[in-house]
Design an enzyme around this catalytic site. Structure first.
Site, PDB file in Angstrom:
ATOM      1  N   HIS A  49       1.804   4.522  -2.832  1.00 24.23           N
ATOM      2  CA  HIS A  49       1.886   5.971  -2.620  1.00 24.23           C
ATOM      3  C   HIS A  49       3.260   6.503  -3.019  1.00 24.23           C
ATOM      4  O   HIS A  49       3.377   7.514  -3.727  1.00 24.23           O
ATOM      5  CB  HIS A  49       1.651   6.297  -1.140  1.00 24.23           C
ATOM      6  CG  HIS A  49       0.241   6.096  -0.675  1.00 24.23           C
ATOM      7  ND1 HIS A  49      -0.847   6.528  -1.389  1.00 24.23           N
ATOM      8  CD2 HIS A  49      -0.251   5.532   0.466  1.00 24.23           C
ATOM      9  CE1 HIS A  49      -1.955   6.244  -0.720  1.00 24.23           C
ATOM     10  NE2 HIS A  49      -1.617   5.613   0.401  1.00 24.23           N
ATOM     11  N   HIS A  62       0.831  -1.207   0.000  1.00 28.59           N
ATOM     12  CA  HIS A  62       0.000   0.000   0.000  1.00 28.59           C
ATOM     13  C   HIS A  62       0.868   1.262   0.000  1.00 28.59           C
ATOM     14  O   HIS A  62       0.671   2.167  -0.840  1.00 28.59           O
ATOM     15  CB  HIS A  62      -0.902  -0.018   1.236  1.00 28.59           C
ATOM     16  CG  HIS A  62      -1.798   1.167   1.356  1.00 28.59           C
ATOM     17  ND1 HIS A  62      -3.093   1.177   0.886  1.00 28.59           N
ATOM     18  CD2 HIS A  62      -1.590   2.411   1.880  1.00 28.59           C
ATOM     19  CE1 HIS A  62      -3.644   2.353   1.117  1.00 28.59           C
ATOM     20  NE2 HIS A  62      -2.743   3.118   1.731  1.00 28.59           N
ATOM     21  N   GLU A  63       1.813   1.316   0.920  1.00 30.76           N
ATOM     22  CA  GLU A  63       2.641   2.520   1.028  1.00 30.76           C
ATOM     23  C   GLU A  63       3.593   2.656  -0.153  1.00 30.76           C
ATOM     24  O   GLU A  63       3.897   3.770  -0.576  1.00 30.76           O
ATOM     25  CB  GLU A  63       3.425   2.495   2.349  1.00 30.76           C
ATOM     26  CG  GLU A  63       2.547   2.487   3.593  1.00 30.76           C
ATOM     27  CD  GLU A  63       1.584   3.669   3.665  1.00 30.76           C
ATOM     28  OE1 GLU A  63       1.879   4.717   3.047  1.00 30.76           O
ATOM     29  OE2 GLU A  63       0.542   3.538   4.330  1.00 30.76           O
TER      30      GLU A  63
END
Length: 449
Positions: A35, A31-32
């Site tokens: 980003h 997920h990170e």
């Protein structure tokens, strides 16, 4: 690799936490990273990439000026971009004022980048979670294979009735005189419903080019193939491979007899005779009242013991085409999303119990249980949880990715972002909502039966 072989070395609580941290760390890292990498492609500087919160136990600085770190509390993570005040991407007013004098430096901050770059960077986290789910689902489907058509006998499960003439590798043409349709057709489910209900069946099979009639077990005996996490069956010690031979003293030979008896017991404890690896044992347990999908978009309350059944033999399998596996992975990811939204809607309206919302303890228990069932089950769980995390982050709550996207939509419509004061208030409200939800789910883990 059989994960269950290493579990005893950890002890129940320790290995549950271990596998929960492993699953969560993989999902958070993906997920990170979504980003981070999309932000980098969009020209936004990442100052910190962290797995976990709290004291830093390891870190290094890369050539782009990003500090990669692992923190002591491995229950989440974040990317702090230039101009961010905190892990929730609140604006650092002082840093933004310093960058305002240099257009190039301002462009590299999260809050000074163009709207499209900010929206793409925020959206990338959930998108990467969904992509991980599709890839993992597809990989499991590809490596475990899909059922071979026509129906082919794979591994025959041990049953207390003893040996049958049916053999692994047999191609099944008929069962009790009825032709077996393609297993990929809608007719197959209807065919299964018409199979005579008796302990032993006659199979017409093609064995190495010879067509013969052989005896075989009822297609769906009372064989346990899956034990549901946090269920009465798991608490009672059931294992995959167990065969239930009687309920309250009444003999059973098909799995379909179990739900009817359990439902009629209306919550009263039941006595089960269980055959396991040639030995019989008695197990007494009390069913749990659960909210179960009714197949029409709703839910109904049913008494269940948390055991899943399957065929008396594994279907012979073959590797699917890569695109077929990807399609299957996408369909399963969409299924998790639609099921989650449907369940959440019924939970909000009170149609189902709020105890269906699990917190970190419940998720950890599921992680440990699936890991004990084997590597493929644990990886499948990671894919399901990744979809859930991606979906949760898209909720329009300030402090979550969905909340930021709402702010960006407001900016796109009005031509200016919300004021700093409004953002601070909204972020505080959002964090309060998120923490309240976490505490509520944790309470469910502790107090729900």
């Amino acid at each position: 690799m059989d994960i269950s072989a290493v579990i005893p070395a950890f002890g129940g609580f320790a290995w549950t936490i271990f596998f929960f941290v492993v699953a969560l760390s993989v999902i958070v890292a993906i997920h990170e990273y979504g980003h981070y990498i999309v932000g980098r492609w969009s020209g936004i500087q990442a100052d910190v990439f962290s797995i976990g919160f709290g004291p830093v136990i390891w870190s290094r600085m890369d050539k782009r000026g990003t500090r990669w770190q692992i923190a002591a509390l491995p229950f989440g993570g974040y990317v702090k971009f230039a101009g961010d005040a905190n892990a929730a991407s609140g604006k650092d007013v002082d840093a933004m004022e310093d960058a305002a004098a240099d257009p190039a430096a301002l462009r590299r901050t999260m809050h000074g980048a163009p709207l499209w770059a900010r929206a793409a960077t925020v959206s990338a986290g959930p998108v990467f979670n969904f992509a991980l789910s599709i890839i993992v689902f597809a990989a499991v489907i590809f490596f475990t294979g899909v059922p071979r058509d026509p129906l082919t006998v794979g591994e025959i499960k041990p049953l207390p009735a003893g040996a049958y003439e049916l053999r692994e590798g047999d191609i099944v043409r008929e069962i009790e005189g009825q032709a077996v349709p393609s297993i990929n057709s809608e007719d197959y489910a209807a065919f299964v419903e018409t199979i005579p209900e008796k302990p032993q069946l006659e199979y017409l099979v093609d064995r190495d080019g010879d067509v013969m009639t052989v005896t075989g077990p009822y297609l769906f005996p009372p064989l346990v193939t899956r034990v549901v996490p946090r269920s009465a069956g798991l608490a009672a010690g059931f294992e995959a491979g167990d065969v239930i031979t009687s309920i309250n003293g009444a003999p059973v030979f098909r799995f379909g007899q179990l739900p009817e008896v359990i439902e009629n017991a209306d919550g009263a404890s039941v006595q089960l005779t269980v055959w396991r690896a040639g030995a019989e044992m008695q197990i007494e347990l009390s069913p749990k009242l659960v909210d179960e999908p009714d197949g029409q978009g709703g839910f109904e309350k049913k008494w269940r013991i948390g055991l899943g059944g399957g065929q008396a033999f594994e279907m012979g399998r073959e590797a699917p085409a890569p695109l077929q596996a990807l399609s299957g992975g996408y369909e399963r990811m969409i299924g998790v999303i639609t099921g989650s939204i449907n369940g959440l809607g019924h939970l909000i309206t009170g149609a189902i119990s709020s105890c269906n919302l699990s917190g970190p303890i419940g998720i950890a228990q599921v992680a440990g249980t699936t890991a004990s069932h084997g590597l493929s089950d644990f990886i499948w769980f990671i894919a399901v949880l990744s979809t859930a995390v991606g979906l949760l982050n898209l909720f329009p709550i300030p402090a979550l990715d969905g909340g930021h996207l709402v702010f960006y939509a407001y900016e796109a419509v009005t031509g200016k972002p919300p004021s700093d004061g409004a953002l601070r208030v909204l972020m505080a409200v959002g964090l309060t909502l998120v923490l309240s939800l976490m505490l509520f789910a944790l309470g469910n883990d502790i107090f729900c039966p």
